[in-house]
Design a protein around this motif. Structure first.
Motif, short mmCIF file in Angstrom:
data_model
loop_
_atom_site.label_atom_id
_atom_site.label_comp_id
_atom_site.label_asym_id
_atom_site.label_seq_id
_atom_site.Cartn_x
_atom_site.Cartn_y
_atom_site.Cartn_z
N VAL A 163 73.36 33.57 5.23
CA VAL A 163 73.23 33.17 3.83
C VAL A 163 71.77 32.79 3.60
O VAL A 163 71.10 32.30 4.51
CB VAL A 163 74.20 32.03 3.49
CG1 VAL A 163 73.89 30.77 4.28
CG2 VAL A 163 74.20 31.75 2.00
N TYR A 164 71.30 33.03 2.39
CA TYR A 164 69.90 32.84 2.08
C TYR A 164 69.74 31.98 0.82
O TYR A 164 70.62 31.95 -0.04
CB TYR A 164 69.21 34.18 1.85
CG TYR A 164 69.46 35.17 2.96
CD1 TYR A 164 70.43 36.16 2.85
CD2 TYR A 164 68.73 35.11 4.15
CE1 TYR A 164 70.67 37.06 3.87
CE2 TYR A 164 68.96 36.00 5.18
CZ TYR A 164 69.93 36.98 5.03
OH TYR A 164 70.17 37.86 6.06
N LEU A 165 68.59 31.33 0.74
CA LEU A 165 68.22 30.63 -0.49
C LEU A 165 66.77 31.00 -0.81
O LEU A 165 65.85 30.55 -0.11
CB LEU A 165 68.37 29.13 -0.34
CG LEU A 165 68.14 28.33 -1.62
CD1 LEU A 165 69.25 28.62 -2.64
CD2 LEU A 165 68.06 26.82 -1.33
N GLN A 166 66.60 31.84 -1.80
CA GLN A 166 65.27 32.18 -2.27
C GLN A 166 64.82 31.13 -3.27
O GLN A 166 65.50 30.91 -4.28
CB GLN A 166 65.28 33.56 -2.93
CG GLN A 166 63.94 33.99 -3.51
CD GLN A 166 62.90 34.21 -2.44
OE1 GLN A 166 63.16 34.83 -1.42
NE2 GLN A 166 61.68 33.72 -2.67
N MET A 167 63.70 30.50 -3.00
CA MET A 167 63.21 29.41 -3.84
C MET A 167 61.85 29.79 -4.41
O MET A 167 60.90 29.98 -3.66
CB MET A 167 63.10 28.11 -3.03
CG MET A 167 64.39 27.72 -2.32
SD MET A 167 64.30 26.11 -1.53
CE MET A 167 63.07 26.43 -0.27
N ASN A 168 61.79 29.92 -5.71
CA ASN A 168 60.56 30.27 -6.42
C ASN A 168 60.12 29.12 -7.32
O ASN A 168 60.90 28.22 -7.62
CB ASN A 168 60.77 31.52 -7.25
CG ASN A 168 61.16 32.73 -6.43
OD1 ASN A 168 60.73 32.88 -5.28
ND2 ASN A 168 61.96 33.62 -7.01
N SER A 169 58.88 29.17 -7.73
CA SER A 169 58.34 28.15 -8.64
C SER A 169 58.64 26.74 -8.12
O SER A 169 59.11 25.87 -8.86
CB SER A 169 58.92 28.33 -10.04
OG SER A 169 58.64 29.61 -10.54
N LEU A 170 58.37 26.53 -6.86
CA LEU A 170 58.70 25.26 -6.24
C LEU A 170 57.90 24.11 -6.84
O LEU A 170 56.74 24.27 -7.24
CB LEU A 170 58.47 25.34 -4.74
CG LEU A 170 59.59 26.07 -3.98
CD1 LEU A 170 59.10 26.53 -2.62
CD2 LEU A 170 60.81 25.20 -3.85
N LYS A 171 58.55 22.95 -6.88
CA LYS A 171 57.96 21.74 -7.43
C LYS A 171 57.95 20.64 -6.37
O LYS A 171 58.78 20.67 -5.45
CB LYS A 171 58.79 21.26 -8.62
CG LYS A 171 58.96 22.30 -9.72
CD LYS A 171 59.89 21.79 -10.81
CE LYS A 171 60.07 22.83 -11.91
NZ LYS A 171 60.98 22.32 -12.99
N PRO A 172 57.06 19.67 -6.48
CA PRO A 172 57.05 18.58 -5.49
C PRO A 172 58.41 17.89 -5.37
O PRO A 172 58.77 17.46 -4.27
CB PRO A 172 55.99 17.64 -6.05
CG PRO A 172 55.03 18.53 -6.77
CD PRO A 172 55.90 19.59 -7.40
N GLU A 173 59.17 17.83 -6.44
CA GLU A 173 60.47 17.17 -6.38
C GLU A 173 61.52 17.99 -5.63
O GLU A 173 62.63 17.51 -5.40
CB GLU A 173 60.99 16.84 -7.79
CG GLU A 173 60.97 18.00 -8.76
CD GLU A 173 59.72 18.00 -9.65
OE1 GLU A 173 58.60 17.72 -9.12
OE2 GLU A 173 59.86 18.30 -10.85
N ASP A 174 61.17 19.20 -5.23
CA ASP A 174 62.06 19.99 -4.37
C ASP A 174 61.90 19.62 -2.90
O ASP A 174 62.65 20.12 -2.05
CB ASP A 174 61.78 21.49 -4.54
CG ASP A 174 62.11 21.99 -5.93
OD1 ASP A 174 61.32 22.80 -6.46
OD2 ASP A 174 63.16 21.59 -6.48
#
Length: 124
Positions: A79-90
């Protein structure tokens, strides 16, 4: 029994992207719903995204909708999680988890197996 191993975390600047992977052991992986959760220092573990056993249903935390995408490959037990436009709160430790019900659920108590987590740090 299912063993889960996350990978793909790291340090990234705000606005960047990361792709988390979760490798699962066991021949029954395709029956499980899978979820991604995260836990920041001093905070409780929270739901991020989930996908049903078939991949036909997904659900996201509001703050990641449109930025994160969960997917799965049952042939590869992954399973995958593609994370774009990451923010410091992530910034958090991200965990994958397996739910034997097969259905999308958001509570940590619904999940039966957990990985050890992978650190994601987003700098501003």
């Amino acid at each position: 029994q299912v063993q889960l191993v996350e990978s793909g975390g790291g340090l990234v600047q705000a606005g960047g992207s990361l792709r988390l992977s979760c490798a699962a052991s066991g021949r029954t992986f395709s029956r499980y719903a899978m979820g991604w959760f995260r836990q920041a220092p001093g905070k409780e573990r929270e739901f991020v995204a989930a996908i049903s056993w078939s991949g036909s249903n997904t659900y996201y935390k509001d703050s990641v909708k449109g930025r994160f995408t969960i997917s799965r490959d049952n042939a590869k037990n992954a399973v995958y999680l593609q994370m774009n436009s990451l923010k410091p709160e992530d910034t958090a430790v991200y965990y994958c988890a397996a739910d034997m019900s097969g259905w999308v659920r958001i509570s940590t108590t619904s999940y039966d197996f957990w990985g050890q987590g992978t650190q994601v740090t987003v700098s501003s």
